[in-house]
Design a protein around this motif. Structure first.
Motif, PDB file in Angstrom:
ATOM      1  N   GLY A 126       0.806  -1.212   0.000  1.00 14.07           N
ATOM      2  CA  GLY A 126       0.000   0.000   0.000  1.00 14.07           C
ATOM      3  C   GLY A 126       0.836   1.257   0.000  1.00 14.07           C
ATOM      4  O   GLY A 126       0.514   2.242  -0.679  1.00 14.07           O
ATOM      5  N   ASN A 129       2.384   1.562  -3.601  1.00 17.00           N
ATOM      6  CA  ASN A 129       1.352   1.880  -4.589  1.00 17.00           C
ATOM      7  C   ASN A 129       0.785   3.292  -4.408  1.00 17.00           C
ATOM      8  O   ASN A 129       0.505   3.990  -5.383  1.00 17.00           O
ATOM      9  CB  ASN A 129       0.224   0.842  -4.540  1.00 17.00           C
ATOM     10  CG  ASN A 129       0.656  -0.491  -5.118  1.00 17.00           C
ATOM     11  OD1 ASN A 129       1.711  -0.600  -5.735  1.00 17.00           O
ATOM     12  ND2 ASN A 129      -0.167  -1.516  -4.936  1.00 17.00           N
ATOM     13  N   THR A 130       0.626   3.693  -3.143  1.00 17.82           N
ATOM     14  CA  THR A 130       0.123   5.042  -2.871  1.00 17.82           C
ATOM     15  C   THR A 130       1.078   6.101  -3.398  1.00 17.82           C
ATOM     16  O   THR A 130       0.661   7.085  -4.021  1.00 17.82           O
ATOM     17  CB  THR A 130      -0.103   5.247  -1.362  1.00 17.82           C
ATOM     18  OG1 THR A 130      -1.126   4.348  -0.924  1.00 17.82           O
ATOM     19  CG2 THR A 130      -0.531   6.679  -1.056  1.00 17.82           C
ATOM     20  N   GLU A 131       2.376   5.897  -3.181  1.00 17.06           N
ATOM     21  CA  GLU A 131       3.355   6.873  -3.642  1.00 17.06           C
ATOM     22  C   GLU A 131       3.403   6.940  -5.170  1.00 17.06           C
ATOM     23  O   GLU A 131       3.526   8.024  -5.744  1.00 17.06           O
ATOM     24  CB  GLU A 131       4.745   6.550  -3.084  1.00 17.06           C
ATOM     25  CG  GLU A 131       4.854   6.700  -1.581  1.00 17.06           C
ATOM     26  CD  GLU A 131       4.397   8.065  -1.083  1.00 17.06           C
ATOM     27  OE1 GLU A 131       4.725   9.085  -1.731  1.00 17.06           O
ATOM     28  OE2 GLU A 131       3.695   8.118  -0.052  1.00 17.06           O
ATOM     29  N   LEU A 134       0.221   8.824  -6.196  1.00 16.69           N
ATOM     30  CA  LEU A 134       0.305  10.258  -5.894  1.00 16.69           C
ATOM     31  C   LEU A 134       1.203  10.982  -6.899  1.00 16.69           C
ATOM     32  O   LEU A 134       0.894  12.101  -7.330  1.00 16.69           O
ATOM     33  CB  LEU A 134       0.821  10.469  -4.476  1.00 16.69           C
ATOM     34  CG  LEU A 134      -0.158  10.146  -3.340  1.00 16.69           C
ATOM     35  CD1 LEU A 134       0.555  10.224  -1.988  1.00 16.69           C
ATOM     36  CD2 LEU A 134      -1.351  11.102  -3.370  1.00 16.69           C
ATOM     37  N   GLY A 175      -8.151   5.818  -5.772  1.00 14.98           N
ATOM     38  CA  GLY A 175      -7.214   4.815  -5.258  1.00 14.98           C
ATOM     39  C   GLY A 175      -6.957   3.670  -6.216  1.00 14.98           C
ATOM     40  O   GLY A 175      -6.507   2.601  -5.806  1.00 14.98           O
ATOM     41  N   THR A 198       1.927   4.090 -12.764  1.00  7.48           N
ATOM     42  CA  THR A 198       0.917   3.055 -12.483  1.00  7.48           C
ATOM     43  C   THR A 198       0.301   2.480 -13.751  1.00  7.48           C
ATOM     44  O   THR A 198      -0.635   1.686 -13.678  1.00  7.48           O
ATOM     45  CB  THR A 198      -0.194   3.598 -11.557  1.00  7.48           C
ATOM     46  OG1 THR A 198      -0.887   4.663 -12.223  1.00  7.48           O
ATOM     47  CG2 THR A 198       0.378   4.072 -10.241  1.00  7.48           C
TER      48      THR A 198
END
Length: 365
Positions: A126, A129-131, A134, A175, A198
């Motif tokens: 998480g 993937n979040t970074e 973003l 997300g 991504t």
């Protein structure tokens, strides 16, 4: 065809150890974050049993496997998209790769520091993937703002860009990675120009200890495999410390070592093969008395483009391809027998090369 797979993950998950084993390089591996700053690039051989089998029947003077590149990228941390831990620099290194191998720590070892203080693979995934999302969101929102006014004025190109970029921004805000968005064929060139993190295909590598590798995994690796499945991605087991040991052994001792662990081949073989598939790649072969060689192409390539991988002149002056499939050679044992059985074919410019084809190109320049 030079294609790169970036090895990413949090600090101290085993990325550099895995890279060392993959490439027999000597990237620094230490028990503290950010010991890797500049990306290490290594060229690795793609394991392919078909190459050996062809060479046993053709008996060439030399054997040349195909290769791919792996890039060891420094560990990312929470806040990387804002520059934390040199994050902007490291994200830039990922952006230049074609696919991602995400190494996830699925082992506990009190002697190896975890940046979050405990092992939790899904939390760690998480964070990464979040970074990545973003960083992509920041890029996409800037593009949305740039084309919005022109799109409202009726400019067709700007309207197309705005529609595609807005779909990505909406997904990222929800997300979801950019690769989860459905794009029309006309939108794909616009999206490719963004070079989004991504959008890259991902392979998860569950790094376990030797005991759990021999046992087929543990509860942590199963969590990662289920998560990967939910994303329509794949996850494999590796033990980077064991692979590093194997890489240091003489070749003749490796099989015995693997047998003692209940394994039939190094985990790296599967990692390389899965990364190769992840990029949508095929292998074709050229075979003669001087050399049997494997060549990398993208799935769907036509014969002239496949010929161009050898030399641009082959594509420019392409006349035809003479071909048969390697499996026919394995069954019939000789090229003459392949011809006698009617399996040897002449193909033109529209022929789509298959994985495992053996090709001989006729050209004129």
């Amino acid at each position: 065809m030079s294609l790169q797979v970036g090895i990413v993950g949090l600090p101290n998950v085993g990325k550099s150890t895995l890279f060392n084993a993959l490439t027999a390089a000597k990237a620094e591996a230490a028990n503290y974050p950010f010991c890797t700053i500049d990306p290490n690039v290594g060229v690795v051989t793609v394991p392919d049993e078909r190459l050996r089998k062809i060479s046993e029947l053709i008996k060439p003077k030399t054997l040349v496997p195909t290769t791919m590149e792996f890039v060891d990228i420094a560990g990312l941390v929470a806040g990387a998209s804002k520059g934390e831990g040199l994050g902007n620099q490291f994200l830039g290194h990922i952006r230049s790769t074609d696919a991602i191998t995400h190494v996830v720590r699925c082992f506990d070892d009190p002697n190896i520091i975890h940046v979050s203080g405990s092992v939790d693979p899904l939390r760690d995934i998480g964070v990464i993937n979040t970074e990545l999302m973003l960083a992509d969101l920041d890029s996409v929102e800037k593009r949305v703002q740039k084309v919005e006014k022109t799109a409202k004025s009726g400019d067709k190109k700007a309207q197309a860009e705005y529609g595609a970029f807005k779909k990505i921004a909406d997904a990222l805000n929800a997300g979801r990675p950019a690769r989860s968005v459905h794009f029309e064929d006309s939108e794909l060139p616009l999206v490719r120009d963004l070079h989004l993190l991504t959008m890259k295909p991902v392979l998860y590598a569950c790094n376990v200890n030797e005991t759990d590798f021999a046992a087929g995994g543990n509860d942590w690796s199963k969590q990662v495999q289920e998560y990967a499945k939910s994303e329509n991605n794949n996850a494999i087991l590796i033990c980077s410390s064991m692979e590093a040991e194997i890489a240091l052994l003489p070749i003749e001792e490796r099989a015995e070592f693997l047998t003692s662990l209940g394994a039939t081949e190094p985990g790296l073989n599967r990692l390389i093969s899965e990364a190769y598939k992840l990029l949508g790649l095929y292998t074709y072969f050229t075979a003669g008395e001087k050399e049997v060689r494997a060549w990398t192409i993208r799935k769907g390539m036509k014969a002239p483009q496949a010929a161009g991988v050898i030399h641009t002149d082959f594509e420019k002056g392409f006349i035809r391809a003479e071909t048969y499939h390697c499996e026919d050679l394995f069954t019939l044992k000789t090229e003459q027998a392949v011809k006698d059985a009617g399996k040897y074919r002449l193909e033109g410019k529209d022929y789509e090369v298959k994985d495992g084809d053996v090709l001989f190109f006729r050209f004129n320049v």
